[in-house]
Design a protein around this motif. Structure first.
Motif, PDB file in Angstrom:
ATOM      1  N   UNK A  74      -8.098-148.247 110.740  1.00  0.00           N
ATOM      2  CA  UNK A  74      -8.046-147.775 109.193  1.00  0.00           C
ATOM      3  C   UNK A  74      -7.357-146.482 109.074  1.00  0.00           C
ATOM      4  N   UNK A  75      -6.658-146.532 108.215  1.00  0.00           N
ATOM      5  CA  UNK A  75      -5.555-145.278 107.867  1.00  0.00           C
ATOM      6  C   UNK A  75      -6.322-144.205 107.572  1.00  0.00           C
ATOM      7  N   UNK A  76      -7.491-144.204 106.779  1.00  0.00           N
ATOM      8  CA  UNK A  76      -8.093-143.101 106.203  1.00  0.00           C
ATOM      9  C   UNK A  76      -9.053-142.414 107.862  1.00  0.00           C
ATOM     10  N   UNK A  77      -9.181-143.121 108.448  1.00  0.00           N
ATOM     11  CA  UNK A  77      -9.970-142.666 109.830  1.00  0.00           C
ATOM     12  C   UNK A  77      -8.919-142.138 110.664  1.00  0.00           C
ATOM     13  N   UNK A  78      -7.801-142.669 110.719  1.00  0.00           N
ATOM     14  CA  UNK A  78      -6.777-141.964 111.439  1.00  0.00           C
ATOM     15  C   UNK A  78      -6.605-140.619 110.903  1.00  0.00           C
TER      16      UNK A  78
END
Length: 120
Positions: free
Chosen positions: A17-21
């Protein structure tokens, strides 16, 4: 009781997930309070909580409470496990068992290849 594959999937879910990255990128510089992460990511409390739960359950991130605040940091042990897991799952085995499946089929043109179908 979770299977080994369910536990392993938690690790990879953390990275998909982009947010978690983005959260992991922010945590690379050290421990951060949830309020700092919320501000830098422009996330509400529930949105951040959702992502942090996934990261903490994966073992890649650790959390600690101090008063009413929660602080997060990258887990050295968890990140080492994730790296080892990825390498183990994507490295071909040096010695593979010989499989007789689909080998030595008759060369007869009338021979119909059997399909391996699991009947439920």
């Amino acid at each position: 009781m979770a299977t080994v594959y369910e536990e392993q999937a938690k690790v990879f879910k953390a990275f998909c997930d982009e947010t978690r990255l983005r959260i992991l990128q922010l945590l690379r510089t050290g421990e951060k309070c949830a309020c700092v992460l919320q501000e830098q990511l422009n996330l509400g409390q529930s949105g951040l909580s959702y992502h942090m739960k996934i990261l903490v359950e994966s073992g890649v991130v650790e959390s600690r409470k101090e008063g009413k605040w929660t602080y997060y940091t990258i887990s050295e042990k968890g990140s080492a496990y994730a790296a080892t897991l990825l390498k183990r799952l994507t490295t071909p085995k040096a010695i593979a068992k010989e499989s007789n499946c689909c080998k030595n089929k008759p060369s007869n043109k009338n021979f119909k290849t059997e399909k391996h179908i699991k009947i439920i």
